[in-house]
Scaffold this motif. Structure first.
Motif, PDB file in Angstrom:
ATOM      1  N   VAL A 178       0.809  -1.237   0.129  1.00 33.84           N
ATOM      2  CA  VAL A 178      -0.030  -0.036   0.128  1.00 33.84           C
ATOM      3  C   VAL A 178       1.070   1.237  -0.067  1.00 33.84           C
ATOM      4  O   VAL A 178       2.176   1.218   0.268  1.00 33.84           O
ATOM      5  CB  VAL A 178      -0.755   0.047   1.344  1.00 33.84           C
ATOM      6  CG1 VAL A 178      -1.993  -1.089   1.015  1.00 33.84           C
ATOM      7  CG2 VAL A 178       0.033  -0.135   2.389  1.00 33.84           C
ATOM      8  N   HIS A 179       0.405   2.456  -0.046  1.00 33.36           N
ATOM      9  CA  HIS A 179       1.037   3.615   0.055  1.00 33.36           C
ATOM     10  C   HIS A 179      -0.007   4.690   0.364  1.00 33.36           C
ATOM     11  O   HIS A 179      -1.062   4.882  -0.244  1.00 33.36           O
ATOM     12  CB  HIS A 179       1.867   3.809  -1.116  1.00 33.36           C
ATOM     13  CG  HIS A 179       2.975   5.086  -0.839  1.00 33.36           C
ATOM     14  ND1 HIS A 179       2.662   6.422  -1.458  1.00 33.36           N
ATOM     15  CD2 HIS A 179       3.853   5.107  -0.677  1.00 33.36           C
ATOM     16  CE1 HIS A 179       3.565   7.085  -1.137  1.00 33.36           C
ATOM     17  NE2 HIS A 179       4.439   6.161  -0.677  1.00 33.36           N
ATOM     18  N   TRP A 180       0.688   5.912   0.971  1.00 38.69           N
ATOM     19  CA  TRP A 180      -0.283   6.837   1.384  1.00 38.69           C
ATOM     20  C   TRP A 180      -0.831   7.867   0.188  1.00 38.69           C
ATOM     21  O   TRP A 180      -1.952   8.305   0.333  1.00 38.69           O
ATOM     22  CB  TRP A 180       0.641   7.935   2.262  1.00 38.69           C
ATOM     23  CG  TRP A 180       1.278   7.244   3.402  1.00 38.69           C
ATOM     24  CD1 TRP A 180       2.402   7.106   3.888  1.00 38.69           C
ATOM     25  CD2 TRP A 180       0.527   6.899   4.654  1.00 38.69           C
ATOM     26  NE1 TRP A 180       2.656   6.468   5.025  1.00 38.69           N
ATOM     27  CE2 TRP A 180       1.389   6.273   5.526  1.00 38.69           C
ATOM     28  CE3 TRP A 180      -1.029   6.960   5.003  1.00 38.69           C
ATOM     29  CZ2 TRP A 180       1.119   5.791   6.711  1.00 38.69           C
ATOM     30  CZ3 TRP A 180      -1.123   6.100   6.238  1.00 38.69           C
ATOM     31  CH2 TRP A 180      -0.125   5.667   7.204  1.00 38.69           C
ATOM     32  N   SER A 181      -0.026   7.741  -0.859  1.00 37.12           N
ATOM     33  CA  SER A 181      -0.618   8.360  -2.108  1.00 37.12           C
ATOM     34  C   SER A 181      -1.712   7.987  -2.704  1.00 37.12           C
ATOM     35  O   SER A 181      -2.425   8.350  -3.531  1.00 37.12           O
ATOM     36  CB  SER A 181       0.593   8.469  -2.772  1.00 37.12           C
ATOM     37  OG  SER A 181       1.026   7.350  -3.491  1.00 37.12           O
ATOM     38  N   LEU A 182      -2.084   6.549  -2.366  1.00 39.34           N
ATOM     39  CA  LEU A 182      -3.229   5.741  -2.850  1.00 39.34           C
ATOM     40  C   LEU A 182      -4.200   5.357  -1.700  1.00 39.34           C
ATOM     41  O   LEU A 182      -4.568   4.392  -1.647  1.00 39.34           O
ATOM     42  CB  LEU A 182      -2.752   4.434  -3.594  1.00 39.34           C
ATOM     43  CG  LEU A 182      -1.911   4.752  -4.706  1.00 39.34           C
ATOM     44  CD1 LEU A 182      -1.544   3.446  -5.413  1.00 39.34           C
ATOM     45  CD2 LEU A 182      -2.760   5.573  -6.031  1.00 39.34           C
TER      46      LEU A 182
END
Length: 291
Positions: A178-182
């Motif tokens: 996962v990632h914060w930008s998504l």
């Protein structure tokens, strides 16, 4: 299997995921918020209004999604998980209480994990994967995921493609990073008390950002693993923006699948990275970092 077989011939893959946190992130901040009527209604909007709207939208575009549900939410709303599964979507484990595992003892993390697992088991919901509350997994989290018979985790950020977590003498787990930008939380979350966020971005801006990421994933053969929350992305204009994003991805040949499907293919693809679970532990004993 052929190179990058997990993509099944597509230039990139996408998983549309929803964390149906409902009231749990607020209650995890303190039981006192249970009497805050506005706050509770703000969170209840997710399962009560957002989920039905998003399910209808997914029907429109013909895409199956993965819904990560805290056990407490599934327990309090006893027909929620089954109503999602009956529409052809995956239901996955998302802790019981939405408390950060990094703030719990090993025994508390196990108790929370097992309590959620038992809720879904009692409801006849098949589980394949786990996502830690707030993505705050511990080095013990993969042990629990494996012990309870699940095949994947989606909490870590070590790549933009699936990879495998391996431990000596144990079956591998797929990690869907996962990632914060998504994450729509970073775009839309606003609540005065408790402060769970302080931004309200335009869906047009968010749509543009995520379209750029899909284009980049096509170039690099990555996994566009989008995390949304029904109390946020279930709002009308945001649902329409999400529908536009999916339609754009479909037009560009992106493979849309559930996390369960991507994990199964990732576990069979020898081209993907492996990370030994010992590598999740950073040894700082010889260095002057504070406790």
């Amino acid at each position: 299997m052929s190179q990058q077989s997990w993509l099944r011939g597509a230039p990139a893959a996408a998983t549309i995921t929803f964390d149906i946190d409902a009231e749990t992130p607020v209650l995890a901040e303190g039981r006192r918020y249970a009497t805050h009527a506005m706050t509770m209604s703000h969170q209840a909007y997710g399962p009560d209004v957002g989920v039905p709207r998003l399910l209808d939208m997914l029907d429109q575009v013909g895409v199956s999604a993965t819904f990560f549900v805290p056990g407490w939410v599934a327990e309090v709303r006893s027909s929620l998980a089954s109503s999602i599964a009956e529409r052809g979507h995956e239901v996955a484990h998302h802790s019981y209480s939405h408390r950060s595992a990094t703030e719990l003892t090993l025994a508390e993390e196990r108790e929370d994990f097992e309590r959620a697992f038992e809720v879904f088991q009692s409801q006849g919901i098949e589980l394949s994967g786990h996502r830690a509350a707030m993505w705050e997994a511990t080095t013990n989290t993969p042990v629990l995921v494996r012990e309870f018979g699940l095949t994947y985790d989606s909490s870590l950020m070590g790549d933009d493609k699936p990879y495998r977590l391996v431990a000596e003498g144990q079956r591998p787990l797929a990690e869907l990073p996962v990632h914060w930008s998504l994450d729509d939380w970073e775009q839309y979350a606003f609540l005065p008390a408790p402060v769970i966020g302080s931004v309200i971005e335009s869906p047009a801006k968010v749509l543009e950002m995520w379209k750029l990421e899909i284009d980049a994933m096509r170039e690099f053969g990555g996994l566009f693993n989008l995390t949304s929350h029904p109390f946020l992305s279930g709002r009308p204009s945001r649902t329409i923006a999400l529908r536009s994003l999916i339609e754009n991805g479909l037009e560009r040949g992106i493979r849309f699948a559930t996390c369960r499907e991507i994990a199964a293919d990732a576990l069979e693809d020898a081209t993907l990275r492996e990370l030994r679970e010992e590598g999740l532990i950073v040894d700082t004993s010889a260095y002057p970092f504070p406790d």
